[in-house]
Design a protein around this motif. Structure first.
Motif, PDB file in Angstrom:
ATOM      1  N   UNK A  72      74.969  84.296  61.328  1.00  0.00           N
ATOM      2  CA  UNK A  72      74.038  85.384  61.980  1.00  0.00           C
ATOM      3  C   UNK A  72      74.883  86.722  62.228  1.00  0.00           C
ATOM      4  N   UNK A  73      76.072  86.446  62.673  1.00  0.00           N
ATOM      5  CA  UNK A  73      77.181  87.469  63.113  1.00  0.00           C
ATOM      6  C   UNK A  73      77.405  88.230  61.930  1.00  0.00           C
ATOM      7  N   UNK A  74      77.760  87.319  60.852  1.00  0.00           N
ATOM      8  CA  UNK A  74      78.169  88.100  59.671  1.00  0.00           C
ATOM      9  C   UNK A  74      77.135  89.017  58.963  1.00  0.00           C
ATOM     10  N   UNK A  82      77.694 100.166  60.522  1.00  0.00           N
ATOM     11  CA  UNK A  82      78.250 101.000  61.517  1.00  0.00           C
ATOM     12  C   UNK A  82      77.677 101.081  63.110  1.00  0.00           C
ATOM     13  N   UNK A  83      76.817 100.288  62.913  1.00  0.00           N
ATOM     14  CA  UNK A  83      76.177 100.069  64.242  1.00  0.00           C
ATOM     15  C   UNK A  83      77.103  99.627  65.456  1.00  0.00           C
ATOM     16  N   UNK A  84      76.958 100.151  66.351  1.00  0.00           N
ATOM     17  CA  UNK A  84      77.913  99.602  67.570  1.00  0.00           C
ATOM     18  C   UNK A  84      77.685  98.080  68.016  1.00  0.00           C
ATOM     19  N   UNK A  85      76.639  97.398  67.752  1.00  0.00           N
ATOM     20  CA  UNK A  85      76.441  96.237  68.064  1.00  0.00           C
ATOM     21  C   UNK A  85      77.333  95.128  66.809  1.00  0.00           C
ATOM     22  N   UNK A  87      80.313  96.007  66.025  1.00  0.00           N
ATOM     23  CA  UNK A  87      81.729  95.776  66.881  1.00  0.00           C
ATOM     24  C   UNK A  87      81.720  94.646  67.710  1.00  0.00           C
ATOM     25  N   UNK A  88      80.657  94.307  68.383  1.00  0.00           N
ATOM     26  CA  UNK A  88      80.598  93.186  68.985  1.00  0.00           C
ATOM     27  C   UNK A  88      80.492  91.829  68.318  1.00  0.00           C
ATOM     28  N   UNK A  89      79.897  91.775  67.224  1.00  0.00           N
ATOM     29  CA  UNK A  89      79.659  90.826  66.354  1.00  0.00           C
ATOM     30  C   UNK A  89      81.129  90.307  65.800  1.00  0.00           C
ATOM     31  N   UNK A  90      81.829  91.616  65.445  1.00  0.00           N
ATOM     32  CA  UNK A  90      83.169  91.169  64.680  1.00  0.00           C
ATOM     33  C   UNK A  90      84.032  90.728  65.966  1.00  0.00           C
ATOM     34  N   UNK A  91      83.931  91.114  67.202  1.00  0.00           N
ATOM     35  CA  UNK A  91      84.917  90.618  68.195  1.00  0.00           C
ATOM     36  C   UNK A  91      84.455  89.020  68.450  1.00  0.00           C
TER      37      UNK A  91
END
Length: 188
Positions: A72-74, A82-85, A87-91
């Motif tokens: 789901x994160x991927x 490009x969405x800010x969220x 970045x959270x998913x990548x973290x």
């Protein structure tokens, strides 16, 4: 003639019904793949994992939920890069893979995060994690990468001076493994 008109009306109504149900399916699919919907599914999966009782959950079931969260994160990152969220998913992907001891994947997601979101809010924590992964867990040890991430931390004006001193000390003895460095510090 009346029969032909009735048939045409029947065919037209069937065609309109079929078209409208396809439109409903398209809207439903679009809604399911919206950022909001995808975020909700990620949060649901995170909540599911948080409520799992390790004593009552088989390792296989836990691993499957972890894999589903990863998927789901991927998917979010791929759909909205490009969405800010994202970045959270990548973290989160970075941290999950680190916890699974899949350090190469962990640092790959960390590098993607730094490349795509250079001003990420938790950048300091990410840099510390990346430096530690390269310093302690990835073999053979990649001292060039360790140095790179520690130097990025030293450039950060907000990074505490006490931590900067520790990083400078580590860089001074980078030729030593992490354990040898820790033992050296204890012996003093």
């Amino acid at each position: 003639m009346k029969k032909n008109v009735n048939r045409m009306l029947l065919l037209a109504s069937l065609w309109l019904t079929a078209c409208s149900s396809n439109d409903d399916k398209m809207v439903s699919t679009e809604t399911a793949n919206s950022p909001k919907s995808m975020k909700e599914r990620i949060l649901q999966m995170e909540d599911s994992i948080a409520t799992l009782d390790p004593s009552k959950t088989s390792p296989a079931a836990y691993n499957l939920t972890q894999i589903e969260l990863i998927n789901r994160l991927e998917a979010y990152c791929q759909s909205f890069p490009k969405d800010a969220y994202s970045a959270e998913c990548l973290f989160k992907l970075h941290m999950i893979y680190s916890g699974l001891n899949a350090q190469q994947k962990s640092v790959a997601y960390g590098d993607s995060l730094l490349r795509n979101f250079p001003n990420y809010a938790n950048r300091t924590l990410l840099l510390e994690s990346m430096a530690s992964a390269y310093d302690m867990f990835i073999t053979p040890r990649d001292t060039a990468s360790v140095r790179r991430y520690y130097l990025l931390l030293l450039k950060d004006e907000k990074y505490p001076s006490t931590k900067k001193r520790e990083v400078k000390e580590r860089l001074k003895y980078l030729h030593l493994s992490w354990m040898d460095f820790a033992n050296r510090k204890q012996a003093r």
